[in-house]
Enzyme design. Structure first.
Site, PDB file in Angstrom:
ATOM      1  N   HIS A  79       0.513  -1.267   0.038  1.00 33.91           N
ATOM      2  CA  HIS A  79       0.167  -0.540   0.039  1.00 33.91           C
ATOM      3  C   HIS A  79       0.724   1.547  -0.248  1.00 33.91           C
ATOM      4  O   HIS A  79       0.478   2.550  -0.759  1.00 33.91           O
ATOM      5  CB  HIS A  79      -0.939  -0.172   1.159  1.00 33.91           C
ATOM      6  CG  HIS A  79      -0.012   0.581   2.468  1.00 33.91           C
ATOM      7  ND1 HIS A  79       0.219  -0.794   3.482  1.00 33.91           N
ATOM      8  CD2 HIS A  79       0.229   1.654   3.227  1.00 33.91           C
ATOM      9  CE1 HIS A  79       0.693   0.126   4.378  1.00 33.91           C
ATOM     10  NE2 HIS A  79       0.543   1.405   4.097  1.00 33.91           N
TER      11      HIS A  79
ATOM     12  N   CYS B 244      -1.735  -3.423 -18.442  1.00 30.93           N
ATOM     13  CA  CYS B 244      -2.529  -2.172 -17.020  1.00 30.93           C
ATOM     14  C   CYS B 244      -1.870  -3.012 -16.093  1.00 30.93           C
ATOM     15  O   CYS B 244      -1.653  -2.469 -14.871  1.00 30.93           O
ATOM     16  CB  CYS B 244      -3.794  -2.777 -16.918  1.00 30.93           C
ATOM     17  SG  CYS B 244      -4.006  -4.971 -16.411  1.00 30.93           S
TER      18      CYS B 244
END
Length: 545
Positions: free
Chosen positions: A184, A478
């Site tokens: 994160h 992606c």
């Protein structure tokens, strides 16, 4: 000047004094438990204090991704299983702070053993432990320094509560000793546009207020730069950011060849105005906070929020990417010895086909009510037969554009066969690297194998692009490699038709494409393919341009 090397996870350059994250609270020697009831009350108070603080930070967070991560931490803190386990430890003689620390240590070990997504969440558990222990002991919560001037933040790793309120005008850059490209910390740094380097082992030994310069693309940290040099780095970066802020329009090469620049999002809150569309809509965020599967109506509402915001534009929806390494309670999956190679992504539908059927029905309902161009793709496809089965299911639900993600080398090698049924391919280069090189994405010691400039990875991308050109069907990327402006030129030259990335990364890629013709991109791609090492591939880029 000393130079430290790590893994660059958020591009950009910054320079300034370094400050380290405040140390977590230390557990005192355990005292005898005089009243188990009072210790249980201490646990309840600590949980309430921490949950309230994390909720406050989530509500105040400007970044939606940060808010979602913080709310997931609140769910961890308020989970009755956590309290029950702490109560059991208290009954066995442990004081409240020691009981909480012991229970969370067990959870941490389980997360590490599971690997994959859960292994990336151990920092969240560490932060939760530190906050709960501090609340039990009546100590201040650990957090980010506030010196009153801009600085570079250094830490072993950063928790969601630390990164949620970061101001890019104050925190110039991030350097951590741990972490990975999908942690994160990396994701939020890219979202906030803060240069970041992770897996930089020597950062812990650098004293506070040492002046550093960091390169978030190259993963280089230089220690002991002068004030004039630091000012020059920041001024140059500010000019680059100003120029990119005015960059608009579709992705095109200098001679007008289109390369669509799309956004990776987890919900409608991640959308920005200047995007051509969405190349990766991660739907698993809708599932991760649920003890039971979200209803079809809940899913319709979430998908409609995204589709209605992008009338006439493409939105590529990835079906649920969960499983053993992203466990969901309602899937009731047994532990697996190697979750990364287990039942995840599309494979979940083998055991629970109703989850996929409900999701496809919800996507179809939302798509029918909106004007977005909705495409759907499945993760973790390995064979042409799996692709055919998935595309048939999509069409049975009235979804006309069905494709697959290429994350497994077997699928890349058989891209032509997969495209007989699939309408498009989208390469997830993070996982494709992991599986190609047998290198866990979170293992810092193997970071060089996860470099997108690795020739073997470029060869697999080239094979997929060639299959798409032969079939007359689009092939996109992606993975995080799409956000590298230099590598975007390689991808365009190979024949990749779209690049999807964090919205803040789009302007830099747009400018890189606009500065080169398609033929130049093809020469760059040819040179990169001919290189034997990532370093040689990068040098070939510099020589070619």
């Amino acid at each position: 000047m000393p130079e430290l090397n790590g893994l660059g996870v958020s591009p950009g350059r910054a320079a300034g004094p370094v400050l380290h994250l405040a140390s977590p609270p230390s557990l005192p020697s355990p005292a005898a438990v005089l009243s188990a009831a009072e210790e249980r009350d201490a646990v309840r108070r600590a949980v309430a204090i921490v949950a309230a603080e994390l909720t406050r930070r989530a509500d105040a967070a400007a970044d939606p991704t940060a808010a979602e991560v913080l709310r997931a931490q609140v769910l961890m803190a308020t989970d009755e299983m956590l309290a029950d386990a702490a109560f059991a430890a208290i009954d066995a003689g442990a004081p409240a702070p020691h009981a909480l620390a012991a229970v969370l240590a067990e959870h941490r070990a389980a997360f590490e053993a599971a690997g994959g997504y859960l292994a990336e969440r151990v920092t969240d558990l560490d932060d939760l432990r530190d906050r709960l222990v501090a609340a039990c002991l009546g100590l201040p919560m650990p957090g980010v320094p506030s010196p009153g001037h801009p600085f570079i933040l250094a830490a072993r790793d950063l928790a969601p509560a630390d990164t949620a309120g970061l101001d890019p005008a104050v925190v110039l850059g991030l350097v951590t000793a741990e972490g990975g490209p999908t942690s994160h910390t990396a994701i939020l740094a890219r979202t906030l546009g803060i240069p970041a380097v992770v897996r930089c082992g020597g950062i812990a030994d650098i004293p506070d207020m040492s002046v550093l310069s960091i390169d978030g693309a190259a993963g280089v940290v230089v220690v002991g730069v002068g004030e004039d040099e630091a000012a020059a780095v920041n001024e140059a970066e500010a000019l680059v950011r100003t120029a990119r802020a005015s960059s608009t329009g579709p992705g095109r090469t200098a001679d007008g060849h289109p390369v669509a620049l799309l956004a990776n999002i987890g919900s409608a809150r991640d959308l920005t105005g200047d995007v051509e569309g969405v190349g990766l809509f991660r739907t698993e965020l809708l599932y991760l906070d649920h003890a039971d599967p979200p209803s079809e109506q809940e899913q319709v509402a979430a998908y409609t929020a995204v589709f209605s915001a992008l009338p006439g534009r493409k939105v590529v929806v990835r079906t649920l990417d969960a499983g053993a390494d992203k466990p969901l309670p309602f899937l009731r999956q047994a532990p697996e010895p190697n979750p990364a190679l287990g039942v995840r992504g599309l494979r979940v539908a083998r055991r629970d086909p109703g989850v996929l059927a409900t999701q496809l029905a919800a996507i179809a309902t939302a798509a029918a009510a909106c004007e977005a161009e909705v495409w759907v793709m499945a993760p973790m496809v390995a064979t042409a037969a799996e692709a055919a089965e998935f595309t048939a299911a999509c069409r049975a639900h009235g979804l006309p554009a069905a494709g697959v993600m290429i994350e497994v080398p077997a699928a890349a090698l058989r891209a032509g066969a997969i495209l007989r049924d699939a309408d498009f391919l989208s390469l997830g280069t993070n996982d494709l690297s992991q599986y190609t090189f047998a290198a866990d994405r979170m293992c810092g010691d193997l970071a060089e194998l996860l470099d997108p400039w690795q020739p073997a990875l470029i060869s697999l991308i080239a094979a997929c692009a060639a299959a798409g050109l032969e079939a007359g069907k689009p092939v996109g990327v992606c993975g995080e490699s799409a956000a590298d402006p230099g590598f975007a030129l390689v991808l365009a030259g190979l024949g990749i038709s779209s690049l999807s990335m964090a919205p803040r990364s789009i302007p830099a890629v747009r400018e890189a494409l606009a500065a080169h013709t398609l033929e130049e991109c093809r020469r760059i791609a040819k040179a990169a393919l001919a290189a034997d090492t990532p370093e040689a591939a990068r040098r070939a880029l510099q020589k070619t341009i």
